[in-house]
Enzyme design. Structure first.
Site, mmCIF file in Angstrom:
data_model
loop_
_atom_site.group_PDB
_atom_site.id
_atom_site.type_symbol
_atom_site.label_atom_id
_atom_site.label_comp_id
_atom_site.label_asym_id
_atom_site.label_seq_id
_atom_site.Cartn_x
_atom_site.Cartn_y
_atom_site.Cartn_z
ATOM 1 N N GLU A 1 0.830 -1.211 0.000
ATOM 2 C CA GLU A 1 0.000 0.000 0.000
ATOM 3 C C GLU A 1 0.867 1.265 0.000
ATOM 4 O O GLU A 1 2.084 1.212 0.218
ATOM 5 C CB GLU A 1 -0.928 0.005 1.219
ATOM 6 C CG GLU A 1 -0.195 0.063 2.551
ATOM 7 C CD GLU A 1 -1.041 0.667 3.673
ATOM 8 O OE1 GLU A 1 -1.561 1.789 3.503
ATOM 9 O OE2 GLU A 1 -1.155 0.009 4.725
ATOM 10 N N ASP B 1 -16.944 5.351 14.049
ATOM 11 C CA ASP B 1 -15.717 5.297 13.259
ATOM 12 C C ASP B 1 -15.211 3.862 13.140
ATOM 13 O O ASP B 1 -14.560 3.339 14.050
ATOM 14 C CB ASP B 1 -14.654 6.214 13.888
ATOM 15 C CG ASP B 1 -13.440 6.405 12.979
ATOM 16 O OD1 ASP B 1 -13.311 5.656 11.976
ATOM 17 O OD2 ASP B 1 -12.633 7.303 13.262
ATOM 18 N N SER C 1 -13.221 1.468 10.244
ATOM 19 C CA SER C 1 -12.489 1.575 8.981
ATOM 20 C C SER C 1 -13.148 0.767 7.871
ATOM 21 O O SER C 1 -13.608 -0.364 8.086
ATOM 22 C CB SER C 1 -11.056 1.085 9.173
ATOM 23 O OG SER C 1 -10.378 1.082 7.932
ATOM 24 N N LYS D 1 -3.448 -1.887 15.741
ATOM 25 C CA LYS D 1 -2.864 -1.050 16.785
ATOM 26 C C LYS D 1 -3.811 -0.879 17.955
ATOM 27 O O LYS D 1 -5.024 -0.861 17.786
ATOM 28 C CB LYS D 1 -2.564 0.329 16.221
ATOM 29 C CG LYS D 1 -1.374 0.323 15.320
ATOM 30 C CD LYS D 1 -0.775 1.699 15.204
ATOM 31 C CE LYS D 1 0.609 1.585 14.617
ATOM 32 N NZ LYS D 1 0.719 2.273 13.333
HETATM 33 N N1 PSU Z 1 -2.725 1.533 10.682
HETATM 34 C C1 PSU Z 1 -1.385 1.562 10.811
HETATM 35 N N2 PSU Z 1 -0.637 2.178 9.863
HETATM 36 C C2 PSU Z 1 -1.206 2.761 8.763
HETATM 37 C C3 PSU Z 1 -2.628 2.704 8.628
HETATM 38 C C4 PSU Z 1 -3.345 2.090 9.606
HETATM 39 O O1 PSU Z 1 -0.872 1.034 11.780
HETATM 40 O O2 PSU Z 1 -0.492 3.320 7.920
HETATM 41 C C5 PSU Z 1 -3.273 3.284 7.390
HETATM 42 C C6 PSU Z 1 -3.571 2.137 6.385
HETATM 43 O O3 PSU Z 1 -3.438 2.641 5.071
HETATM 44 C C7 PSU Z 1 -5.030 1.821 6.663
HETATM 45 C C8 PSU Z 1 -5.564 3.201 6.972
HETATM 46 O O4 PSU Z 1 -5.703 1.216 5.593
HETATM 47 O O5 PSU Z 1 -4.540 3.843 7.731
HETATM 48 C C9 PSU Z 1 -6.858 3.130 7.767
HETATM 49 O O6 PSU Z 1 -7.391 4.406 7.876
HETATM 50 P P1 PSU Z 1 -8.873 4.589 8.470
HETATM 51 O O7 PSU Z 1 -8.764 4.182 9.898
HETATM 52 O O8 PSU Z 1 -9.153 6.056 8.276
HETATM 53 O O9 PSU Z 1 -9.749 3.695 7.651
HETATM 54 MN MN MN Z 2 -12.145 6.123 10.153
#
Ligand code: PSU
Ligand code: MN
Length: 304
Positions: free
Chosen positions: A25, A138, A140, A159
């Site tokens: 990614e 929230d 993902s 995390k």
């Molecule tokens: N978690 C990590 N490192 C990251 C991300 C998440 O430990 O770089 C990044 C990844 O690209 C993941 C995105 O897909 O954040 C998720 O963002 P959101 O929570 O806004 O969906």
């Molecule tokens: Mn989000």
């Protein structure tokens, strides 16, 4: 309409020769790590995939095309770009028609990988159910993508900025296999243990490959999440990292950070609070995931 897919010379050659490919990614590059460590890490991860016998394909959106694999110059430009957008499923089409530069999250990278016929993707951590999701909602889009798109994602768990029990519950609801690699516990990114048992455990890349192929044969859509624990030598123990995470969460709240900005804000804050130690561990776990991703891609190519 033809698909706006553009393959780098390296990936085009691997495809022509039927060689195993591992997707990577780019949001981790633009929003997950500071420059220049982001570019250095991306290069090391690509090199690790190559040395394990597979070809890396870092995904990004540039000039209206989905780049499957980046040249060295493109990677450098992306790593220094200040205006690359964070692209998830909802943003993918709009970013492409605008011609803007976009960095792909786990969700968007899975979509791009599937379009490019790549079935394995290695990264650091996935997005999940945030703490307080019962009021913020929230969650993902990475999770629903895992339920929809047939790509095996190798990550070091999730995390502790997230609500891990809720993340596992949600993945169960969505029918996403969560497979801990080589241990019973679901790993927690910087730490090998989360105190939560993973629903599934596998000990070899061959099993993981076979499970993805079986799922497809059964007509069950979606991929699987492989949770690969950080190597022991690089681990930050839970007692050490948890107070830092709590502080970062308080800072996010008092700064009114919301929506797409939440995850990048927390990652940056934890980096500052640990004086960079979180990043050292982060790099090691991504390299470890690149190795396992390559092994799974090689197995899938063999078993297909
Ligand atoms: N978690 C990590 N490192 C990251 C991300 C998440 O430990 O770089 C990044 C990844 O690209 C993941 C995105 O897909 O954040 C998720 O963002 P959101 O929570 O806004 O969906
Ligand atoms: Mn989000």
């Amino acid at each position: 309409m033809t698909l706006p897919l553009y393959f780098s010379p390296e990936v085009a050659e691997a495809r022509a020769n039927g060689q195993p490919i591992v997707a990577l990614e780019s949001t981790i590059i633009t929003h997950g790590m500071p420059f220049p460590q982001n570019v250095q890490t991306a290069r090391r991860v690509e090199a690790e995939v190559r040395s394990c016998g597979a070809t890396p394909a870092t995904m990004a959106l540039m000039g209206g095309r989905i780049h499957v694999g980046l040249t060295s110059d493109e990677l450098d430009a992306l790593g220094q770009s200040k205006d690359a957008a964070k692209i998830s499923r909802a943003d993918l089409a709009a970013c492409l028609i605008s011609g803007r530069t976009g960095a792909t999250t786990v969700a968007a990278t899975m979509i791009c990988a599937h379009l490019a016929d790549i079935s394995v993707f290695a990264t650091g951590g996935i997005g999940g159910v945030h703490r307080g999701a019962e009021s913020s909602f929230d969650i993902s889009a990475d999770l629903t993508e895992l339920a929809a798109t047939p790509v095996t994602v190798v990550a070091a768990g999730a995390k502790a900025i997230l609500d891990l029990p809720k993340t596992l519950e949600y993945l169960e609801t969505l029918g996403v296999p969560v497979i801990a690699f080589g241990q019973d516990d679901f790993p927690a990114f910087w730490s090998r243990q989360s105190g939560l048992r993973a629903p599934l455990r596998m000990d070899t890349a061959a099993e993981i490959a076979a499970a993805q192929l079986m799922r497809t044969a059964l007509g069950i859509p979606g991929g699987q999440l492989v949770a690969n624990p950080i190597p022991l030598h690089a681990e930050i123990r839970r007692e050490t990292i948890m107070p830092v995470v709590e502080q970062a969460l308080r800072d996010a709240q008092s700064n009114g950070v919301a929506a797409k900005a939440v995850t990048p804000f927390l990652l940056q804050r934890i980096f500052e609070l640990t004086k960079g130690a979180s990043l050292v561990a982060n790099v090691e776990l991504v390299l470890n995931n690149a190795r396992l991703g390559a092994a799974i891609a090689i197995e899938i190519a063999k078993q297909k």
